[in-house]
Design an enzyme around this catalytic site. Structure first.
Site, PDB file in Angstrom:
ATOM      1  N   ASN A  82       0.823  -1.201   0.000  1.00  0.00           N
ATOM      2  CA  ASN A  82       0.000   0.000   0.000  1.00  0.00           C
ATOM      3  C   ASN A  82       0.861   1.257   0.000  1.00  0.00           C
ATOM      4  OD1 ASN A  82      -2.111  -1.740   0.116  1.00  0.00           O
ATOM      5  ND2 ASN A  82      -2.488  -1.480   2.306  1.00  0.00           N
ATOM      6  N   THR A 112      -4.383  -9.083   0.572  1.00  0.00           N
ATOM      7  CA  THR A 112      -3.776  -9.023  -0.762  1.00  0.00           C
ATOM      8  C   THR A 112      -4.232 -10.214  -1.598  1.00  0.00           C
ATOM      9  OG1 THR A 112      -1.732  -8.975  -2.046  1.00  0.00           O
ATOM     10  CG2 THR A 112      -1.591 -10.039   0.101  1.00  0.00           C
ATOM     11  N   ALA A 150     -10.245  -7.792   7.373  1.00  0.00           N
ATOM     12  CA  ALA A 150      -9.006  -7.642   8.136  1.00  0.00           C
ATOM     13  C   ALA A 150      -9.243  -7.129   9.566  1.00  0.00           C
ATOM     14  CB  ALA A 150      -8.063  -6.698   7.399  1.00  0.00           C
ATOM     15  N   HIS A 203       5.798  -0.741  -2.661  1.00  0.00           N
ATOM     16  CA  HIS A 203       5.376  -0.027  -3.876  1.00  0.00           C
ATOM     17  C   HIS A 203       5.455   1.485  -3.695  1.00  0.00           C
ATOM     18  CE1 HIS A 203       2.958  -3.804  -5.325  1.00  0.00           C
ATOM     19  NE2 HIS A 203       4.253  -3.897  -5.569  1.00  0.00           N
TER      20      HIS A 203
HETATM   21  P1  NAD Z   1      -5.038  -6.658  -4.404  1.00  0.00           P
HETATM   22  O1  NAD Z   1      -4.861  -7.334  -5.698  1.00  0.00           O
HETATM   23  O2  NAD Z   1      -4.135  -7.093  -3.317  1.00  0.00           O
HETATM   24  O3  NAD Z   1      -6.600  -6.860  -4.006  1.00  0.00           O
HETATM   25  C1  NAD Z   1      -7.183  -6.502  -2.793  1.00  0.00           C
HETATM   26  C2  NAD Z   1      -7.482  -7.736  -1.914  1.00  0.00           C
HETATM   27  O4  NAD Z   1      -8.103  -7.279  -0.723  1.00  0.00           O
HETATM   28  C3  NAD Z   1      -8.449  -8.764  -2.537  1.00  0.00           C
HETATM   29  O5  NAD Z   1      -7.890 -10.070  -2.416  1.00  0.00           O
HETATM   30  C4  NAD Z   1      -9.720  -8.669  -1.671  1.00  0.00           C
HETATM   31  O6  NAD Z   1     -10.405  -9.903  -1.524  1.00  0.00           O
HETATM   32  C5  NAD Z   1      -9.137  -8.206  -0.355  1.00  0.00           C
HETATM   33  N1  NAD Z   1     -10.069  -7.498   0.543  1.00  0.00           N
HETATM   34  C6  NAD Z   1     -11.153  -6.755   0.234  1.00  0.00           C
HETATM   35  N2  NAD Z   1     -11.748  -6.277   1.364  1.00  0.00           N
HETATM   36  C7  NAD Z   1     -10.982  -6.726   2.408  1.00  0.00           C
HETATM   37  C8  NAD Z   1     -11.056  -6.559   3.824  1.00  0.00           C
HETATM   38  N3  NAD Z   1     -12.018  -5.827   4.413  1.00  0.00           N
HETATM   39  N4  NAD Z   1     -10.113  -7.175   4.583  1.00  0.00           N
HETATM   40  C9  NAD Z   1      -9.134  -7.930   4.026  1.00  0.00           C
HETATM   41  N5  NAD Z   1      -9.023  -8.111   2.691  1.00  0.00           N
HETATM   42  C10 NAD Z   1      -9.927  -7.507   1.892  1.00  0.00           C
HETATM   43  O7  NAD Z   1      -4.834  -5.155  -4.543  1.00  0.00           O
HETATM   44  P2  NAD Z   1      -5.402  -4.169  -5.683  1.00  0.00           P
HETATM   45  O8  NAD Z   1      -6.548  -3.450  -5.085  1.00  0.00           O
HETATM   46  O9  NAD Z   1      -5.603  -4.901  -6.969  1.00  0.00           O
HETATM   47  O10 NAD Z   1      -4.198  -3.150  -5.868  1.00  0.00           O
HETATM   48  C11 NAD Z   1      -3.122  -3.310  -6.774  1.00  0.00           C
HETATM   49  C12 NAD Z   1      -1.939  -2.502  -6.269  1.00  0.00           C
HETATM   50  O11 NAD Z   1      -2.325  -1.160  -5.967  1.00  0.00           O
HETATM   51  C13 NAD Z   1      -1.341  -3.066  -4.987  1.00  0.00           C
HETATM   52  O12 NAD Z   1       0.016  -2.775  -4.955  1.00  0.00           O
HETATM   53  C14 NAD Z   1      -2.069  -2.261  -3.944  1.00  0.00           C
HETATM   54  O13 NAD Z   1      -1.420  -2.247  -2.705  1.00  0.00           O
HETATM   55  C15 NAD Z   1      -2.152  -0.887  -4.597  1.00  0.00           C
HETATM   56  N6  NAD Z   1      -3.277  -0.168  -3.979  1.00  0.00           N
HETATM   57  C16 NAD Z   1      -3.015   0.419  -2.772  1.00  0.00           C
HETATM   58  C17 NAD Z   1      -4.038   1.004  -2.058  1.00  0.00           C
HETATM   59  C18 NAD Z   1      -3.689   1.639  -0.729  1.00  0.00           C
HETATM   60  O14 NAD Z   1      -2.563   2.130  -0.564  1.00  0.00           O
HETATM   61  N7  NAD Z   1      -4.591   1.581   0.244  1.00  0.00           N
HETATM   62  C19 NAD Z   1      -5.348   0.988  -2.572  1.00  0.00           C
HETATM   63  C20 NAD Z   1      -5.589   0.404  -3.827  1.00  0.00           C
HETATM   64  C21 NAD Z   1      -4.518  -0.198  -4.515  1.00  0.00           C
END
Ligand code: NAD
Ligand code: ZN
Length: 254
Positions: free
Chosen positions: A107, A193, A237, A124
């Protein structure tokens, strides 16, 4: 026979209570309960546009204004309202108890540090700082005017958040340190993730090969759930972490 949720929780808590060199690998899901939508799956912010289309370095290079308007400003807006949730604070408590050593996060939201965690590898990068595409000078957001985007550096090149986009390499020092930590940990907590973005997704495989217990927290099964995770805890989570940490604390005191 399939184990019940409480049996799995007990198994996870026992592994954590015995751990001394735990590592957490976190993804967008841990921040969902803080109001930050993930890129994949359901989420208000990204329902109309596909963030993955904008999250590649080629998109930024070819069309910086659009990537800025849609992706970077969208993220800036949700981050302004976000605060750590029980998932982040739970990992901090595990660090205080001596269970967890380091968090490797994909994140860019800074919420682990805001929750108090001391050793956070931002795999990242971070959205909190801007970097020049030309001379690599770094800027705070407050130093920069956003009247037109992309904002420009004094050297004339444009600025972007200091994050790793698709198509860009991971900082080699961070990658090597993360791989060493994965190889040396006794427990790896994989939280929120989908484990599809490489090379982060490979870290649990390294940990598993070196004998660590892999505990996964996610409301959905992932690529890891059936072959890599020793203890899959299906759920959000914050909710799961609260129960897990409370039980680890009891076991540590016993
Ligand atoms: P990702 O592919 O890891 O998908 C998100 C995961 O979170 C999924 O497996 C989903 O089932 C799970 N999830 C959903 N709600 C949840 C909860 N309440 N508790 C636990 N798990 C839960 O990530 P992405 O969204 O495809 O992002 C791609 C890239 O972009 C990554 O590097 C990610 O970290 C980044 N990103 C970062 C942020 C941030 O900084 N908060 C937000 C969006 C994307
Ligand atoms: Zn510059």
């Amino acid at each position: 026979m399939k184990k019940s949720v409480s049996a799995l929780l007990e198994q996870a808590a026992t592994a954590c209570a015995q751990a001394r060199k735990g590592v957490a690998l976190t993804g967008a899901g841990i921040s969902v309960e803080s109001g930050i939508p993930p890129f994949r799956g359901k989420g208000g912010l990204w329902e109309k546009i596909d963030p993955m289309k904008y999250a590649h370095i080629d998109a930024l290079e070819n069309n910086p204004a659009e990537v800025w308007q849609v992706l970077f400003m969208g993220i800036t807006e949700v981050l302004q309202r976000a605060a750590p949730n029980a998932g982040h604070t739970g990992l901090f408590r595990l660090e205080q108890m001596g269970v967890l050593q380091t968090i490797i996060t994909q994140n860019v939201d800074g919420l682990h540090q805001r929750a108090g965690s001391g050793d956070v590898i931002e795999f990242h990068g971070t959205h909190a700082v801007l970097r020049c595409m030309g001379c690599h000078r770094r800027y705070d957001w407050q130093e920069v005017s956003l009247a037109t985007v992309p904002p420009l550096c004094a050297c004339g090149a444009f600025l972007r958040p200091d994050v790793v986009m698709f198509g860009e390499p991971i900082d080699i020092k961070l990658l090597q340190r993360s791989q060493r930590l994965a190889a040396g940990c006794d427990v790896m907590l994989v939280v929120g993730t989908s484990a599809t973005v490489q090379p982060a997704a490979y870290l649990p495989v390294i940990a598993k090969r070196n004998g660590a217990c892999i505990i996964e927290i996610n409301p959905e099964p992932t690529e890891l759930t059936h072959h890599i995770s020793d203890v899959p805890l299906l759920g959000a989570a914050g909710t799961v972490m609260e129960r897990l940490v409370a039980r680890v604390a009891q076991l540590r005191q016993a």
